[in-house]
Structures are given as structure tokens and as C-alpha cells.
Design an enzyme around this catalytic site. Structure first.
Site, PDB file in Angstrom:
ATOM      1  N   LYS A 101       0.828  -1.215   0.000  1.00 45.00           N
ATOM      2  CA  LYS A 101       0.000   0.000   0.000  1.00 45.00           C
ATOM      3  C   LYS A 101       0.862   1.266   0.000  1.00 45.00           C
ATOM      4  O   LYS A 101       0.459   2.282  -0.548  1.00 45.00           O
ATOM      5  CB  LYS A 101      -0.993  -0.004   1.173  1.00 45.00           C
ATOM      6  CG  LYS A 101      -1.924  -1.199   1.120  1.00 45.00           C
ATOM      7  CD  LYS A 101      -3.390  -0.870   1.226  1.00 45.00           C
ATOM      8  CE  LYS A 101      -4.198  -2.045   0.681  1.00 45.00           C
ATOM      9  NZ  LYS A 101      -5.589  -2.080   0.902  1.00 45.00           N
ATOM     10  N   LYS A 126      -7.047  -9.985  -9.386  1.00 37.31           N
ATOM     11  CA  LYS A 126      -8.203 -10.150  -8.503  1.00 37.31           C
ATOM     12  C   LYS A 126      -9.296  -9.121  -8.801  1.00 37.31           C
ATOM     13  O   LYS A 126      -8.984  -7.981  -9.139  1.00 37.31           O
ATOM     14  CB  LYS A 126      -7.681  -9.972  -7.072  1.00 37.31           C
ATOM     15  CG  LYS A 126      -8.691 -10.135  -5.988  1.00 37.31           C
ATOM     16  CD  LYS A 126      -8.081  -9.838  -4.632  1.00 37.31           C
ATOM     17  CE  LYS A 126      -8.371  -8.411  -4.221  1.00 37.31           C
ATOM     18  NZ  LYS A 126      -8.365  -8.181  -2.770  1.00 37.31           N
ATOM     19  N   LYS A 156     -12.594  -3.903  -5.490  1.00 36.23           N
ATOM     20  CA  LYS A 156     -13.580  -2.821  -5.538  1.00 36.23           C
ATOM     21  C   LYS A 156     -12.961  -1.484  -5.914  1.00 36.23           C
ATOM     22  O   LYS A 156     -13.666  -0.538  -6.246  1.00 36.23           O
ATOM     23  CB  LYS A 156     -14.327  -2.730  -4.210  1.00 36.23           C
ATOM     24  CG  LYS A 156     -13.462  -2.463  -3.012  1.00 36.23           C
ATOM     25  CD  LYS A 156     -14.269  -2.601  -1.725  1.00 36.23           C
ATOM     26  CE  LYS A 156     -13.323  -2.797  -0.554  1.00 36.23           C
ATOM     27  NZ  LYS A 156     -13.872  -3.495   0.556  1.00 36.23           N
TER      28      LYS A 156
HETATM   29  P1  ATP Z   1      -9.448  -3.454  -2.596  1.00 36.30           P
HETATM   30  O1  ATP Z   1      -9.842  -3.778  -4.001  1.00 36.30           O
HETATM   31  O2  ATP Z   1      -9.717  -2.033  -2.227  1.00 36.30           O
HETATM   32  O3  ATP Z   1      -8.076  -3.937  -2.218  1.00 36.30           O
HETATM   33  P2  ATP Z   1     -10.915  -5.656  -1.443  1.00 36.30           P
HETATM   34  O4  ATP Z   1     -12.187  -5.861  -2.192  1.00 36.30           O
HETATM   35  O5  ATP Z   1      -9.806  -6.617  -1.572  1.00 36.30           O
HETATM   36  O6  ATP Z   1     -10.441  -4.175  -1.634  1.00 36.30           O
HETATM   37  P3  ATP Z   1     -11.040  -6.064   1.447  1.00 36.30           P
HETATM   38  O7  ATP Z   1     -11.817  -5.220   2.384  1.00 36.30           O
HETATM   39  O8  ATP Z   1      -9.582  -6.190   1.672  1.00 36.30           O
HETATM   40  O9  ATP Z   1     -11.354  -5.495   0.058  1.00 36.30           O
HETATM   41  O10 ATP Z   1     -11.677  -7.509   1.336  1.00 36.30           O
HETATM   42  C1  ATP Z   1     -12.631  -7.983   2.190  1.00 36.30           C
HETATM   43  C2  ATP Z   1     -12.693  -9.494   2.097  1.00 36.30           C
HETATM   44  O11 ATP Z   1     -13.105  -9.890   0.780  1.00 36.30           O
HETATM   45  C3  ATP Z   1     -11.359 -10.167   2.356  1.00 36.30           C
HETATM   46  O12 ATP Z   1     -11.578 -11.299   3.184  1.00 36.30           O
HETATM   47  C4  ATP Z   1     -10.880 -10.582   0.985  1.00 36.30           C
HETATM   48  O13 ATP Z   1     -10.073 -11.736   1.028  1.00 36.30           O
HETATM   49  C5  ATP Z   1     -12.200 -10.840   0.251  1.00 36.30           C
HETATM   50  N1  ATP Z   1     -12.074 -10.591  -1.189  1.00 36.30           N
HETATM   51  C6  ATP Z   1     -11.858  -9.406  -1.765  1.00 36.30           C
HETATM   52  N2  ATP Z   1     -11.795  -9.511  -3.098  1.00 36.30           N
HETATM   53  C7  ATP Z   1     -11.949 -10.828  -3.385  1.00 36.30           C
HETATM   54  C8  ATP Z   1     -11.979 -11.590  -4.610  1.00 36.30           C
HETATM   55  N3  ATP Z   1     -11.815 -11.021  -5.779  1.00 36.30           N
HETATM   56  N4  ATP Z   1     -12.184 -12.914  -4.536  1.00 36.30           N
HETATM   57  C9  ATP Z   1     -12.354 -13.497  -3.338  1.00 36.30           C
HETATM   58  N5  ATP Z   1     -12.337 -12.850  -2.155  1.00 36.30           N
HETATM   59  C10 ATP Z   1     -12.140 -11.537  -2.160  1.00 36.30           C
END
Ligand code: ATP
Ligand code: LTN
Length: 335
Positions: free
Chosen positions: A117, A199, A202
Site C-alpha cells: 500500500k 483479482k 472494488k
Molecule cells: P481493494 O480492491 O480495495 O483492495 P478488497 O475488495 O480486496 O479491496 P477487502 O476489504 O480487503 O477489500 O476484502 C474484504 C474481504 O473480501 C477479504 O476477506 C478478501 O479476502 C475478500 N475478497 C476481496 N476480493 C476478493 C476476490 N476477488 N475474490 C475473493 N475474495 C475476495
């Protein structure tokens, strides 16, 4: 909310840093719903963690409420689970400070999330980003959680929680339970619809890369139609990176319909990608429909929503205070 003596305690949290995606739902949130009967469960919206990035106050407030409503809408039940918003329970920030004095600079520096980050936003490498894991340690240890379901990216943080808890227990005697991370099985990683080697996140700048839990049916269909695939025009799960797009769509379809990859391959034998994409889109629309309905109901009655998270805050504060008082006494603060 009644906790049973015979069950272990589970805790997890999610940051309200944007709109929740199908990745969050299939990879994390839906699993929480399955686990809530097995454990005494605690779920929270980690809004204190969210401000390590700069957010508009209005957006943070709205996203926090939306996140809380989504947790309810997916089927987490405040009668079974403790559900609250992190910033409404002051013990988190307080214990985080205390624990930071038992966490080493070198340990924090090794956290890969901090390194990643910092690289991504070099103009805002704030102290909060650095001490982020200490707040997470407090989140987990305040509630004496046995297990913490998280994505693989958060495993290192939970391991740090164990190190710090053991260190504290070693100095002051048994104070904290030592938590275990639970990492979901493979298949739980949903990839971007535009770049299936990355991945689905969001914060992607391309809106077509992700499906939001709250996207309307037309948007969902449109985004799936635009999903990147390959030129083979045959639905099967393949090893080559070329198949990553189809593999991802198969993973989503399988996660939603519970069909195996073999069944999916048979179902679409002789059919083109257009048919397959539409089927995936329709399955996702159906899966999200009841969630969106409940979400809309909750958001249209803000007074009830507020009452729900305030009750959650009171229950959480009660449990958290017990641990915090013990810690303060052990460290040597006056009564
Ligand atoms: P950003 O895109 O901002 O990094 P993020 O969607 O990864 O955000 P987090 O708040 O870190 O957001 O994720 C919340 C939960 O969702 C975590 O347990 C993470 O492992 C899961 N998660 C996020 N994206 C995925 C994905 N594409 N597939 C499976 N699990 C996910
Ligand atoms: N850091 C986590 C969110 C989070 C969390 C927690 C998860 C904050 N506090 C406590 C488990 C337990 C994330 O970025 N997904």
C-alpha cells in the site's frame, strides 16, 4: 444475541472503502453466513481501518451504513451474531495503542500489506497505515476470538496478532486467547472480468472489471457480456493463461449454482460464449436479487438501521470492556 458456552468464537471485519463486489461476496461474506451457526460470531464494519486512505466524510458515512446494511441483507442475523461498526466501540482504539507498545517496529515493517500500500500511494504513507495491524490485533483480542476467517492476504496480520498476544501473555500471565486464521479453500478467488489474471477488486478504475453486490440486473448482464474471454469458443476449464477468463466465469457460475465444472462443461457443450455469459449473468442476478431486496428495505428505514447498530455497539462494548479492564489492570494503570 445470545452466545453459547459450548461454541468457539469467530470474528471478522470488512472495510467500507468502496462498494462491495461479487468477489467480496463469494470470497468472504457468503462464507460468514455459513459459519454463523457454528460459532459465536462477531462481524463488524472496520471504518477506523478505512481512513488510512483519504475518503470524503459523506462517502465514508454512507459506505459504512451501506456495508452494515449489506451484512444484514446477505443473511447475517443480529439475533445470532454480534454485529457492529468499529468506530462506535472506543475500546478498539484504546487497546490498539496499548498493544502497539508490545509490537516491534521491525515486525510491523515486514507486513506485506504495508509495503504494497505504501508503494501504491507514496504520497500518503501515514502512521495509521503502518500501525494498521495493531488496530486489527485489538479487534481480534478484545473479543477473545478463537478463529478469524480472512483472505490469504490477511494471514500475516493474524499471525502477528498471535505473536503479540503471546508476548503480552508471557509478560503478564494469561490475558488473551490465541486466535487461528481460517483461510477459505481455493476457488474463492474471483478475478477481474476485464483482466482475469488480476483479482476482482472494488477499487479498480474500470467499472466493467467488477460486479457490485448492488448492481442492477441490466448492469450485471452488460458487464458479463463484456467480460474478457478467448478465441476458442469452447467452455472448459483449462490450464493456460488464455483460459483465465472462462475459468473465472466457470468459477463464478459454479459458486452460485453449485454445479461442478464437469456439469458446466456438459451444459454448454456445443454452445457459444454468448449463451454461457448470459447464463452466468442470470445466475448472479438471481443470487443477488434477495440480497438487494433486503438491502433496499433496510436502507429505506434508517431509524431501524440506526437502532440495530447502536444495540450492536452496546453489546460489543460490554464484551470489549471486560478484556480492556483486565489489560489495563495488568499493565498497571490506576483504577
Ligand atoms: P481493494 O480492491 O480495495 O483492495 P478488497 O475488495 O480486496 O479491496 P477487502 O476489504 O480487503 O477489500 O476484502 C474484504 C474481504 O473480501 C477479504 O476477506 C478478501 O479476502 C475478500 N475478497 C476481496 N476480493 C476478493 C476476490 N476477488 N475474490 C475473493 N475474495 C475476495
Ligand atoms: N484488514 C482486514 C479487515 C479487518 C479484519 C479485522 C479482518 C479489520 N479488522 C479483524 C479480520 C479481523 C481486510 O483488509 N480485509
Amino acid at each position: 444475541m445470545e452466545f453459547s458456552q459450548d461454541k468457539k468464537t469467530m470474528l471478522s471485519m470488512i472495510k467500507p472503502t468502496g462498494h462491495f463486489t461479487l468477489g467480496n461476496y463469494l470470497g468472504a461474506l457468503r462464507n460468514w453466513v455459513k459459519l454463523q451457526d457454528e460459532y459465536n460470531s462477531i462481524f463488524a464494519v472496520a471504518d477506523l481501518h478505512a481512513i488510512t486512505i483519504r475518503l470524503e466524510p459523506k462517502a465514508l458515512r454512507q459506505q459504512t451504513l451501506q456495508a452494515y446494511a449489506i451484512l444484514n441483507a446477505i443473511g447475517l442475523d443480529p439475533k445470532k451474531s454480534l454485529m457492529f461498526i468499529q468506530s462506535t466501540v472506543p475500546a478498539h482504539a484504546e487497546l490498539s495503542w496499548i498493544l502497539s507498545c508490545y509490537s516491534m517496529y521491525g515486525e510491523m515493517q515486514r507486513m506485506t500489506q504495508f509495503k504494497d500500500k505504501s508503494k501504491k500511494a507514496p504520497d500518503n504513507v501515514n502512521l495509521g497505515l503502518f500501525s494498521y495491524p495493531s488496530l486489527m490485533n485489538a479487534d481480534i483480542l478484545l473479543y477473545q476470538a478463537d478463529v478469524v476467517p480472512v483472505g490469504i492476504d490477511q494471514k500475516q496480520h493474524v499471525e502477528l496478532t498471535r505473536t503479540v498476544a503471546n508476548r503480552f501473555n508471557g509478560i503478564y500471565g494469561e490475558t488473551f486467547k490465541i486466535p487461528e486464521p481460517i483461510i477459505p479453500k481455493v476457488g474463492a478467488k474471483i478475478m477481474s472480468l476485464q483482466n482475469p489474471l488480476e483479482k476482482m477488486g472494488k477499487s479498480d478504475s474500470n467499472e466493467n472489471a467488477y460486479i457490485r453486490i448492488l448492481d442492477d440486473p441490466d448492469t450485471i448482464v452488460r458487464k458479463f457480456k463484456r467480460a474478457v474471454t478467448d478465441s476458442q469458443a469452447r467452455v472448459y476449464f483449462g490450464d493456460s493463461s488464455e483460459k483465465a477468463g472462462i475459468n473465472n466465469l466457470m468459477t463464478i457460475y459454479s459458486a452460485v449454482t453449485k454445479k461442478s465444472f464437469e456439469e458446466i462443461e456438459k451444459e454448454f457443450d456445443g454452445k457459444g460464449y454468448g449463451d454461457f455469459k448470459l447464463a452466468v449473468a442470470e445466475a448472479v442476478v438471481e443470487e443477488l436479487k434477495p440480497v438487494q431486496e433486503r438491502y433496499n428495505e433496510l436502507m429505506s428505514d434508517k431509524a431501524t438501521l440506526e437502532k440495530m447498530y447502536q444495540e450492536g455497539a452496546q453489546e460489543a462494548a460490554y464484551i470489549a470492556r471486560k478484556t480492556l479492564s483486565k489489560v489495563k489492570r495488568k499493565v498497571g494503570f490506576v483504577k
